[in-house]
Design a protein around this motif. Structure first.
Motif, PDB file in Angstrom:
ATOM      1  N   GLU A 232      14.910  17.724  -6.086  1.00 45.37           N
ATOM      2  CA  GLU A 232      14.924  17.108  -7.412  1.00 45.37           C
ATOM      3  C   GLU A 232      13.673  16.257  -7.619  1.00 45.37           C
ATOM      4  N   LEU A 233      13.129  16.300  -8.813  1.00 45.53           N
ATOM      5  CA  LEU A 233      12.005  15.448  -9.175  1.00 45.53           C
ATOM      6  C   LEU A 233      12.510  14.026  -9.358  1.00 45.53           C
ATOM      7  N   ALA A 234      11.916  13.091  -8.618  1.00 47.33           N
ATOM      8  CA  ALA A 234      12.369  11.702  -8.673  1.00 47.33           C
ATOM      9  C   ALA A 234      11.174  10.774  -8.796  1.00 47.33           C
ATOM     10  N   TYR A 235      11.424   9.590  -9.372  1.00 46.91           N
ATOM     11  CA  TYR A 235      10.412   8.539  -9.424  1.00 46.91           C
ATOM     12  C   TYR A 235      11.008   7.304  -8.766  1.00 46.91           C
ATOM     13  N   GLN A 236      10.548   6.979  -7.566  1.00 50.32           N
ATOM     14  CA  GLN A 236      11.084   5.853  -6.814  1.00 50.32           C
ATOM     15  C   GLN A 236      10.224   5.631  -5.578  1.00 50.32           C
ATOM     16  N   HIS A 237      10.505   4.560  -4.876  1.00 49.67           N
ATOM     17  CA  HIS A 237       9.884   4.391  -3.564  1.00 49.67           C
ATOM     18  C   HIS A 237      10.574   5.311  -2.583  1.00 49.67           C
ATOM     19  N   PHE A 238       9.791   6.101  -1.868  1.00 49.87           N
ATOM     20  CA  PHE A 238      10.329   7.012  -0.864  1.00 49.87           C
ATOM     21  C   PHE A 238       9.422   6.958   0.355  1.00 49.87           C
ATOM     22  N   ASP A 239       9.972   6.574   1.488  1.00 56.45           N
ATOM     23  CA  ASP A 239       9.198   6.478   2.732  1.00 56.45           C
ATOM     24  C   ASP A 239       9.143   7.861   3.377  1.00 56.45           C
ATOM     25  N   SER A 240       8.228   8.671   2.898  1.00 59.68           N
ATOM     26  CA  SER A 240       8.119  10.048   3.402  1.00 59.68           C
ATOM     27  C   SER A 240       7.683  10.081   4.849  1.00 59.68           C
ATOM     28  N   ARG A 241       6.927   9.103   5.289  1.00 68.16           N
ATOM     29  CA  ARG A 241       6.487   9.064   6.688  1.00 68.16           C
ATOM     30  C   ARG A 241       7.680   8.900   7.618  1.00 68.16           C
ATOM     31  N   ASP A 242       8.590   8.012   7.238  1.00 69.64           N
ATOM     32  CA  ASP A 242       9.790   7.818   8.046  1.00 69.64           C
ATOM     33  C   ASP A 242      10.657   9.071   8.029  1.00 69.64           C
ATOM     34  N   PHE A 243      10.776   9.711   6.864  1.00 64.47           N
ATOM     35  CA  PHE A 243      11.536  10.969   6.765  1.00 64.47           C
ATOM     36  C   PHE A 243      10.981  12.004   7.726  1.00 64.47           C
ATOM     37  N   ASN A 244       9.669  12.175   7.730  1.00 64.21           N
ATOM     38  CA  ASN A 244       9.053  13.185   8.588  1.00 64.21           C
ATOM     39  C   ASN A 244       9.152  12.830  10.067  1.00 64.21           C
ATOM     40  N   ARG A 245       9.017  11.551  10.394  1.00 66.42           N
ATOM     41  CA  ARG A 245       9.125  11.142  11.798  1.00 66.42           C
ATOM     42  C   ARG A 245      10.539  11.341  12.331  1.00 66.42           C
ATOM     43  N   ARG A 246      11.523  11.023  11.510  1.00 67.53           N
ATOM     44  CA  ARG A 246      12.901  11.238  11.930  1.00 67.53           C
ATOM     45  C   ARG A 246      13.183  12.732  12.127  1.00 67.53           C
TER      46      ARG A 246
ATOM     47  N   THR B 132      12.246  18.189   0.506  1.00 70.57           N
ATOM     48  CA  THR B 132      11.930  16.779   0.357  1.00 70.57           C
ATOM     49  C   THR B 132      10.498  16.539   0.821  1.00 70.57           C
ATOM     50  N   ALA B 133       9.717  15.842  -0.004  1.00 75.22           N
ATOM     51  CA  ALA B 133       8.322  15.572   0.338  1.00 75.22           C
ATOM     52  C   ALA B 133       7.784  14.445  -0.524  1.00 75.22           C
ATOM     53  N   HIS B 134       6.661  13.884  -0.099  1.00 74.06           N
ATOM     54  CA  HIS B 134       6.031  12.800  -0.851  1.00 74.06           C
ATOM     55  C   HIS B 134       5.477  13.286  -2.183  1.00 74.06           C
ATOM     56  N   SER B 135       5.122  14.571  -2.260  1.00 73.26           N
ATOM     57  CA  SER B 135       4.608  15.140  -3.502  1.00 73.26           C
ATOM     58  C   SER B 135       5.681  15.984  -4.169  1.00 73.26           C
ATOM     59  N   PRO B 136       5.897  15.824  -5.476  1.00 78.15           N
ATOM     60  CA  PRO B 136       6.920  16.628  -6.162  1.00 78.15           C
ATOM     61  C   PRO B 136       6.558  18.098  -6.257  1.00 78.15           C
ATOM     62  N   LEU B 137       5.311  18.452  -5.927  1.00 80.26           N
ATOM     63  CA  LEU B 137       4.913  19.860  -5.938  1.00 80.26           C
ATOM     64  C   LEU B 137       4.970  20.482  -4.549  1.00 80.26           C
ATOM     65  N   MET B 138       5.369  19.713  -3.541  1.00 80.32           N
ATOM     66  CA  MET B 138       5.385  20.213  -2.162  1.00 80.32           C
ATOM     67  C   MET B 138       6.797  20.530  -1.701  1.00 80.32           C
TER      68      MET B 138
ATOM     69  N   LEU C 263       0.821  -1.210   0.000  1.00 77.16           N
ATOM     70  CA  LEU C 263       0.000   0.000   0.000  1.00 77.16           C
ATOM     71  C   LEU C 263       0.854   1.258   0.000  1.00 77.16           C
ATOM     72  N   GLU C 264       1.850   1.274   0.868  1.00 77.86           N
ATOM     73  CA  GLU C 264       2.628   2.494   1.073  1.00 77.86           C
ATOM     74  C   GLU C 264       4.080   2.363   0.623  1.00 77.86           C
ATOM     75  N   ASP C 265       4.441   1.251   0.050  1.00 77.07           N
ATOM     76  CA  ASP C 265       5.831   1.042  -0.366  1.00 77.07           C
ATOM     77  C   ASP C 265       5.987   1.023  -1.878  1.00 77.07           C
ATOM     78  N   GLN C 266       5.034   1.625  -2.574  1.00 76.07           N
ATOM     79  CA  GLN C 266       5.079   1.623  -4.030  1.00 76.07           C
ATOM     80  C   GLN C 266       5.855   2.833  -4.564  1.00 76.07           C
ATOM     81  N   PRO C 267       6.504   2.707  -5.711  1.00 77.81           N
ATOM     82  CA  PRO C 267       7.214   3.853  -6.288  1.00 77.81           C
ATOM     83  C   PRO C 267       6.242   4.896  -6.814  1.00 77.81           C
ATOM     84  N   GLY C 268       6.709   6.129  -6.877  1.00 79.00           N
ATOM     85  CA  GLY C 268       5.903   7.217  -7.405  1.00 79.00           C
ATOM     86  C   GLY C 268       6.761   8.459  -7.537  1.00 79.00           C
ATOM     87  N   PHE C 269       6.210   9.505  -8.143  1.00 73.52           N
ATOM     88  CA  PHE C 269       6.921  10.771  -8.246  1.00 73.52           C
ATOM     89  C   PHE C 269       6.971  11.426  -6.876  1.00 73.52           C
ATOM     90  N   CYS C 270       8.143  11.981  -6.527  1.00 73.09           N
ATOM     91  CA  CYS C 270       8.329  12.625  -5.222  1.00 73.09           C
ATOM     92  C   CYS C 270       9.378  13.725  -5.355  1.00 73.09           C
TER      93      CYS C 270
END
Length: 265
Positions: free
Chosen positions: A70-84, A249-255, A58-65
């Motif tokens: 930088e605009l990237a397409y990959q799996h990125f655990d933004s929740r872990d980034f924000n919690r850290r 750095t964010a889960h959305s490439p526009l954020m 559900l939450e480990d799928q690749p996507g634009f972020c």
């Protein structure tokens, strides 16, 4: 490269033509109540807390972020980034804190993370949607962590609904963005229930960089009614000091979210 260019063109067009949203509490409640309810099935299947922190399939799928601007397409655990980031900010800015409340806690995973890493903290969470509260309570019991959760509209509810004690600090993480143009009242309510101050990781469009994606993000998120007038509102608060840092750095490439540290003085 072609896929990134195609995504940027399509996203820019959508941002230009989409209508401006009216962000009503009832709409947010309906949307997130349904969303949080779906997490019950995943909680039942998780055997470790790490699995609950990021749900496989559900939450480990690749996507634009957005990664370091930088605009990237990959799996990125933004929740872990924000919690850290939250954990590091607490330890740096509020090292003497012994209690914390999250406003808009969803299914409560941020607080479980904090309780695991800072077991001395008393942890409480308020959530608008009752399904989120119920799942958070089950999860805390499942992982045997002492975290309290309760339902609350932290803009409109009366004082009696604040059932937890005043805590040393509070935080929001992509929660203020869901409010109508009431974020000043929300901040006043949050700070009234803290001793030292608060931390906020929120997408404030007026802080986005003046780059192509930053400008498109400003337009798109203005139309989404994210945090209208937030900078003006938070700057007008009395008896606080405010530090802010834009994140690239964010889960959305526009954020391009902003980390706010608000301290009572």
């Amino acid at each position: 490269m072609l896929e990134k260019f195609k995504w940027l063109v399509e996203t820019t067009y959508f941002a230009m033509v989409r209508p401006k949203m009216s962000r009503k509490t009832s709409n947010v409640s309906d949307e997130y109540s349904e969303g949080w309810s779906s997490y019950a099935q995943y909680l039942g299947k998780c055997t470790t807390m790490d699995e609950w922190m990021e749900i496989k399939g559900l939450e480990d799928q690749p996507g634009f972020c957005n990664l370091s601007g930088e605009l990237a397409y990959q799996h990125f655990d933004s929740r872990d980034f924000n919690r850290r980031l939250l954990l590091e900010t607490i330890q740096r800015e509020f090292p003497n804190a012994r209690s914390i409340t999250e406003y808009g806690c969803g299914v409560g995973r941020n607080l479980l993370y904090l309780k695991k890493h800072l077991p001395h903290l008393e942890c409480y969470g308020y959530e608008l949607c009752q399904p989120g509260v119920e799942i958070a309570q089950v999860a805390a019991k499942k992982w045997e962590l002492d975290v309290g959760y309760s339902q609350l509209d932290y803009v409109k509810d009366e004082e009696a609904k604040y059932i937890f004690p005043v805590t040393d600090i509070a935080f929001t993480m992509y929660s203020l963005e869901q409010l109508e143009d009431t974020n000043k009242q929300a901040m006043e309510n949050i700070l009234r229930h803290t001793n030292y101050g608060s931390i906020h990781i929120e997408p404030v469009p007026e802080n986005y960089p003046l780059t192509l994606r930053g400008i498109v993000g400003r337009l798109d998120h203005w139309k989404a009614s994210y945090l209208a007038n937030f900078e003006r509102n938070i700057s007008s608060l009395e008896k606080v000091s405010i530090e802010r840092k834009r994140l690239d750095t964010a889960h959305s490439p526009l954020m391009f979210p902003t980390l706010y540290v608000v301290k009572k003085v």
